[in-house]
Motif scaffolding. Structure first.
Motif, PDB file in Angstrom:
ATOM      1  N   MET A  61      78.296  -9.028  45.536  1.00 45.89           N
ATOM      2  CA  MET A  61      76.713  -8.234  47.093  1.00 45.89           C
ATOM      3  C   MET A  61      76.520  -7.168  46.238  1.00 45.89           C
ATOM      4  SD  MET A  61      78.834  -8.358  50.411  1.00 45.89           S
ATOM      5  CE  MET A  61      77.448  -8.640  51.383  1.00 45.89           C
ATOM      6  N   SER A  90      72.122  -6.703  49.515  1.00 50.25           N
ATOM      7  CA  SER A  90      72.219  -7.454  50.798  1.00 50.25           C
ATOM      8  C   SER A  90      72.851  -6.599  52.095  1.00 50.25           C
ATOM      9  CB  SER A  90      73.865  -7.710  50.295  1.00 50.25           C
ATOM     10  OG  SER A  90      74.591  -8.330  48.937  1.00 50.25           O
ATOM     11  N   GLN A 127      74.496  -7.232  56.614  1.00 54.56           N
ATOM     12  CA  GLN A 127      75.179  -7.373  55.781  1.00 54.56           C
ATOM     13  C   GLN A 127      74.482  -8.923  55.090  1.00 54.56           C
ATOM     14  OE1 GLN A 127      75.563  -5.662  52.982  1.00 54.56           O
ATOM     15  NE2 GLN A 127      75.768  -3.834  54.140  1.00 54.56           N
ATOM     16  N   GLN A 128      74.738  -9.240  54.560  1.00 55.80           N
ATOM     17  CA  GLN A 128      73.124 -10.695  54.320  1.00 55.80           C
ATOM     18  C   GLN A 128      74.234 -11.344  53.009  1.00 55.80           C
ATOM     19  OE1 GLN A 128      70.193 -12.808  55.244  1.00 55.80           O
ATOM     20  NE2 GLN A 128      70.813 -13.743  55.088  1.00 55.80           N
ATOM     21  N   ASN A 132      79.167 -15.077  48.285  1.00 53.32           N
ATOM     22  CA  ASN A 132      79.775 -13.313  49.295  1.00 53.32           C
ATOM     23  C   ASN A 132      80.570 -13.010  50.302  1.00 53.32           C
ATOM     24  OD1 ASN A 132      77.859 -14.293  50.555  1.00 53.32           O
ATOM     25  ND2 ASN A 132      75.666 -12.830  49.153  1.00 53.32           N
TER      26      ASN A 132
END
Length: 476
Positions: A287, A291, A301-302, A308
């Motif tokens: 990440m 992110s 958070q992506q 990830n």
């Protein structure tokens, strides 16, 4: 409750309600003692065994009287003990004697109601020693030139919660529409929250972005009254000399059961900080700063669904290692980009312990693994490309799944498996621990793991307060 031991040194405290308690044990001379901190459960007996007393210590310090009127009386209170002492009116000094060894919070307050009390946490008292604290300054409310009432509405026109909720972290969202960021310090250091009697409330700033005009702040409220629209506390700002007074550990108190709280607002691409004093901080893998994306509450958070994830180190054998048929709760705001025909893990601690996930059948799924029996799962239909507040609650042999504050299902379905229960994995967000699949595809925000079975009203109040169109908080 004040009592004494019998001739054999035994004591018994009766009719104790469920809650957290401090028990001070002193000999009759006050020279030796012990502080016991723990929890009680109504209609059960907690046996502390043999308690050994040690020489007591003390706490000493002073209050800056130059900032106070000559007529002001100032007192020092020790939380957890039945102890309040007055300061010397001439010197401002105080000494609190006969304090059992332990960690304390003390409160300093003045008789004029327009002076903010000060709370000093983590005062460590050693046996047979006196702990000295720094000089305490009490500041007049006139030092803050900005104020605003934060009104809590739990009537049907608001959050629609009819019962009282205790020690609740209220989310306060600030924008350019309801707050002048130019009137406060650059990072919100001068922000304070007080009760109507000016007693300070603990708070934690999750985000303060004065440039963009956004802030999210968690404020711990002792009691949110049910079916009420007149309750309020006051927000203060506009004091160029004020330093930050944030206390995340007091807001998300482990003594109450917040064992892991991750706001998912970290932007360094490496860490994921736990807001509790357990400090179960996560390490982000594959990440970056990119992110961090706009989430349900501040930033989230992506996750890409392939590489990830976040691992909470040192949680394998920790307070998050709940037993089979325990009492605990998992919650998160989630946004899935797509169904992909596989499980997508939100947060879990081993495939053979517990977790919250999206199933391969496109359902929200909360599970506990039963030793050599299999997975006990509770499910509800899932949706894509929209934020959802998903909560799984385990209460001994019962299980509940909530979506957007409403109980969706309490049916337990067993997926048979004769494997042994495995409890040695760390907690993981975005992927199943020790496996190379079950990746999350989308965003995750505000993950919490609590060591109590949250009630339907607590969960509903969380949702009504945290959803984008907050139904609990208004400003006046």
């Amino acid at each position: 409750i004040d009592t004494a031991t019998d001739s054999l040194g035994r004591f018994l405290l009766k009719d104790i309600d469920t809650g957290d308690y401090a028990i001070e044990v002193l000999d009759k001379t006050g020279s030796e003692g012990m502080l016991i901190r723990g929890s009680a459960v109504k209609d059960s007996l907690k046996d502390w065994g043999i308690v050994f007393l040690n020489p007591v210590g003390g706490i000493a310090g002073s209050v800056n009287r130059a900032q106070l009127p000559d007529s002001a009386a100032v007192h020092v209170q020790v939380y957890g003990l039945d102890r309040v002492e007055s300061i010397d009116p001439a010197t401002g000094k105080f000494t609190i004697r006969n304090v059992p060894e332990g960690n304390y919070s003390i409160r300093v307050f003045a008789s004029p109601p327009n002076y903010l009390p000060q709370t000093i946490d983590n005062v460590q008292v050693a046996s047979n020693a006196t702990t000295n604290i720094d000089t305490v300054n009490l500041t007049s409310l006139s030092a803050w030139y900005g104020s605003k009432k934060v009104v809590l509405n739990t009537t049907p026109s608001g959050a629609d919660v009819a019962v009282d909720i205790y020690r609740f972290p209220v989310l306060c969202r600030l924008t350019n529409d309801n707050f002048d960021f130019l009137a406060a310090r650059a990072h919100g250091e001068d922000v304070r929250f007080v009760k109507p009697d000016n007693t300070p409330l603990s708070y934690k700033i999750e985000r303060w972005d004065a440039t963009a005009g956004f802030a999210e702040i968690w404020v711990k409220v002792d009691t949110v009254f049910g079916n009420n629209n007149t309750q309020y506390f006051t927000m203060l700002w506009g004091n160029s000399d004020a330093a930050s007074a944030e206390n995340s550990g007091a807001v998300f108190d482990t003594g109450m059961g917040f064992q892991g709280v991750w706001h998912m607002n970290d932007t360094d691409g490496v860490s994921c900080i736990d807001a509790t004093n357990n400090h179960y901080d996560g390490i982000r893998y594959a990440m970056s700063a990119a992110s961090s994306v706009p989430g349900a509450i501040g930033s989230a958070q992506q996750f890409d669904g392939a590489t990830n994830y976040i691992v909470m180190s040192n949680t394998a054998n920790s307070k998050l290692n709940f037993p089979q048929h325990g009492n605990y709760c998992l919650s998160a705001w989630v946004y899935t980009d797509a169904f992909d025909g596989d499980f997508q893990s939100i947060v879990s601690k081993s495939n053979q312990q517990y977790g919250l996930q999206l199933s391969k059948d496109n359902k929200w799924n909360f599970f506990e693994f039963e030793n050599k029996q299999g997975w006990e799962s509770t499910e509800a239909p899932a949706t894509v490309k929209t934020w959802k507040y998903v909560v799984g609650v385990r209460s001994t042999t019962k299980q509940y799944l909530y979506v957007d504050g409403a109980l969706i299902d309490s049916t337990i379905t067993l997926g048979a498996d004769n494997s042994a229960r495995f409890t040695s994995d760390n907690v993981c967000i975005g992927k199943r621990p020790s496996e190379t699949n079950r990746w999350w595809r989308g965003m995750i925000d505000e993950v919490r793991i609590c060591s109590w079975s949250s009630s339907v009203n607590w969960i509903k109040l969380c949702y009504m307060n945290q959803k984008p169109d907050d139904a609990l908080v208004t400003y006046k």
